[in-house]
Write an enzyme that holds these catalytic residues in place. Sequence first.
Site, PDB file in Angstrom:
ATOM      1  N   THR A  89       1.516   6.829   0.664  1.00  0.00           N
ATOM      2  CA  THR A  89       0.560   5.794   0.228  1.00  0.00           C
ATOM      3  C   THR A  89       0.628   5.580  -1.277  1.00  0.00           C
ATOM      4  O   THR A  89       1.025   6.482  -2.026  1.00  0.00           O
ATOM      5  CB  THR A  89      -0.885   6.205   0.606  1.00  0.00           C
ATOM      6  OG1 THR A  89      -1.746   5.100   0.410  1.00  0.00           O
ATOM      7  CG2 THR A  89      -1.384   7.377  -0.202  1.00  0.00           C
TER       8      THR A  89
ATOM      9  N   THR B 185      -2.397   3.156   4.227  1.00  0.00           N
ATOM     10  CA  THR B 185      -1.533   4.333   4.283  1.00  0.00           C
ATOM     11  C   THR B 185      -0.690   4.337   5.551  1.00  0.00           C
ATOM     12  O   THR B 185      -1.186   4.068   6.638  1.00  0.00           O
ATOM     13  CB  THR B 185      -2.429   5.583   4.321  1.00  0.00           C
ATOM     14  OG1 THR B 185      -3.241   5.552   3.167  1.00  0.00           O
ATOM     15  CG2 THR B 185      -1.608   6.850   4.374  1.00  0.00           C
TER      16      THR B 185
ATOM     17  N   THR C 290      -5.756   7.082   7.939  1.00  0.00           N
ATOM     18  CA  THR C 290      -5.624   5.938   7.045  1.00  0.00           C
ATOM     19  C   THR C 290      -7.029   5.492   6.646  1.00  0.00           C
ATOM     20  O   THR C 290      -8.001   5.813   7.321  1.00  0.00           O
ATOM     21  CB  THR C 290      -4.847   4.799   7.741  1.00  0.00           C
ATOM     22  OG1 THR C 290      -4.685   3.717   6.831  1.00  0.00           O
ATOM     23  CG2 THR C 290      -5.550   4.303   8.985  1.00  0.00           C
ATOM     24  N   GLY C 291      -7.117   4.761   5.562  1.00  0.00           N
ATOM     25  CA  GLY C 291      -8.427   4.267   5.145  1.00  0.00           C
ATOM     26  C   GLY C 291      -8.967   5.015   3.940  1.00  0.00           C
ATOM     27  O   GLY C 291      -8.201   5.562   3.134  1.00  0.00           O
TER      28      GLY C 291
ATOM     29  N   ARG D  65      -6.862   9.257  -9.793  1.00  0.00           N
ATOM     30  CA  ARG D  65      -7.461   9.449  -8.462  1.00  0.00           C
ATOM     31  C   ARG D  65      -6.390   9.823  -7.431  1.00  0.00           C
ATOM     32  O   ARG D  65      -5.316   9.242  -7.379  1.00  0.00           O
ATOM     33  CB  ARG D  65      -8.164   8.160  -8.043  1.00  0.00           C
ATOM     34  CG  ARG D  65      -8.857   8.224  -6.672  1.00  0.00           C
ATOM     35  CD  ARG D  65      -7.979   7.698  -5.560  1.00  0.00           C
ATOM     36  NE  ARG D  65      -8.678   7.629  -4.279  1.00  0.00           N
ATOM     37  CZ  ARG D  65      -8.075   7.414  -3.120  1.00  0.00           C
ATOM     38  NH1 ARG D  65      -6.781   7.266  -3.069  1.00  0.00           N
ATOM     39  NH2 ARG D  65      -8.767   7.356  -2.008  1.00  0.00           N
TER      40      ARG D  65
ATOM     41  N   SER E 279       0.806  -1.227   0.000  1.00  0.00           N
ATOM     42  CA  SER E 279       0.000   0.000   0.000  1.00  0.00           C
ATOM     43  C   SER E 279       0.837   1.274   0.000  1.00  0.00           C
ATOM     44  O   SER E 279       0.278   2.373   0.051  1.00  0.00           O
ATOM     45  CB  SER E 279      -0.949   0.009   1.197  1.00  0.00           C
ATOM     46  OG  SER E 279      -0.218  -0.197   2.371  1.00  0.00           O
TER      47      SER E 279
HETATM   48  N1  GLY Z   1      -5.915   6.946   2.664  1.00  0.00           N
HETATM   49  C1  GLY Z   1      -5.283   6.697   1.464  1.00  0.00           C
HETATM   50  C2  GLY Z   1      -6.089   6.958   0.281  1.00  0.00           C
HETATM   51  O1  GLY Z   1      -7.308   6.934   0.336  1.00  0.00           O
HETATM   52  O2  GLY Z   1      -5.528   7.151  -0.767  1.00  0.00           O
END
Ligand code: GLY
Length: 327
Positions: free
Chosen positions: A204, A186, A237-238, A214, A84
Site C-alpha cells: 500500500t 491496499t 484493507t481500509g 504515518r 493506492s
Molecule cells: N490499510 C492501509 C492503510 O491504512 O495504510
Amino acid sequence: MKRRKFIKNTSLSGLSLVTANAFAKSGIMQDNNLNKIVKPIVVATWRVPNATKKAWEILQDGGSSLDAVEQGCRIEEADINNTSVGKGGLPDRDGNVTLDACIMDKEGNYGSVVYLQDIVHPVSVARKVMENTPHVMLAGKGAKQFALSQGFKSENLLTESSKKAWEEWKKKSEYKPIINIENHDTIGMLALDKNGDLSGACTTSGLSYKMQGRVGDSPIIGSGLFVDNEVGAATATGMGEEVLKTVGSFLIVELMRQGKTPQQACKEAVMRIVKKSGNRYKDFQVGFIALNKQGEIGSYCIHEWFNYQVYAKDENKNYKSDFYHKP
Ligand code: GLY
C-alpha cells in the site's frame, strides 16, 4: 444398518448440511464436494484481475504460494493507474510517496518495509528483508538503503496525475479519508498452492494525504496480514488505524483456528471494530478477506462496495463483499 454406523452416517451428513448451509448463506465459493480442498486458489482485495492472473499462472505451474503472492502484488505496484500502491500511489500531505508492504510464508516467516520511498516494489523488498536479513522489519532510509544494496533501482514514484491530485487537495488541505476511494485501496493477497501451503502479502501507499511518517496496518504482522499454514490466512484493507487497534488479521486466523469459517471470522473481526468505534464506523471503511487450509474463502466489510478477486478452478472472478452498514 448397525446402530453405531447409522449414528456416524447421520451425524456426518448433518454436519455437511450445516456447513453447506453456512456457505450458501455467506455466498462464498465452495467446492460441491465438501471433502475436496480447493487448490490452488488465490484471493485478493479489490478488483485486480491482472494481479490474480499472474499469481494463478505461478500456482498452476506448481509454483509456491509465496512466489504467487509476491508476483501478483508486483502487478499492482507497477500499475500507475492504481493510486493506492507502488508507483502512482497518492502522496502524504507533503508530497512524499511512502510505501508499506509485508509478506509472510508457510513457515511463519515474515518480512516488512515501512515508509519506503523511491522503490516501485516494496513487496519484493519485504521478501528480501525476510530472506536476507536477521530482521523482520526495516523502515525509511534504512529500508531504502537495503533495497538499493539488493539491486532495486531508485526512481520518482510521484506520477504527474498523482502530483496534480495532491496539488488540488492542497488548495483545501482537508484531511478526510474517502470510503472505497476509486474502488481501490491496499492490495492484500492470499494463496494456497498445489502443495496445500499458504502465503500472503500486502502492499500500500497508505492513506492519501496522511501526516508525514504515518504508518498503517499493512506492514504490521497480525494487523494487515497474518498467515498460519496450519489454519488459514487473512488480510485487510481500509482504515489502517482501526485494523491496528484490533489486530484484525491475527484475530481472524485465531477465530478460524477455533472452528469459524473464513466468512464468520471476517464478520466477527469487522463487528469488533464497529462496536468499539461507537458511531465513527460510518465514516471509514474496513474490509477483510480470509482463506483457510481447505481453500474456503470469506470476506466482510463495513460499507458496501468492497469487492475481492478470486482465481480458482480456471476462473478469475470478482465478488462483492457482504457488508454491515445497510442504512
Ligand atoms: N490499510 C492501509 C492503510 O491504512 O495504510
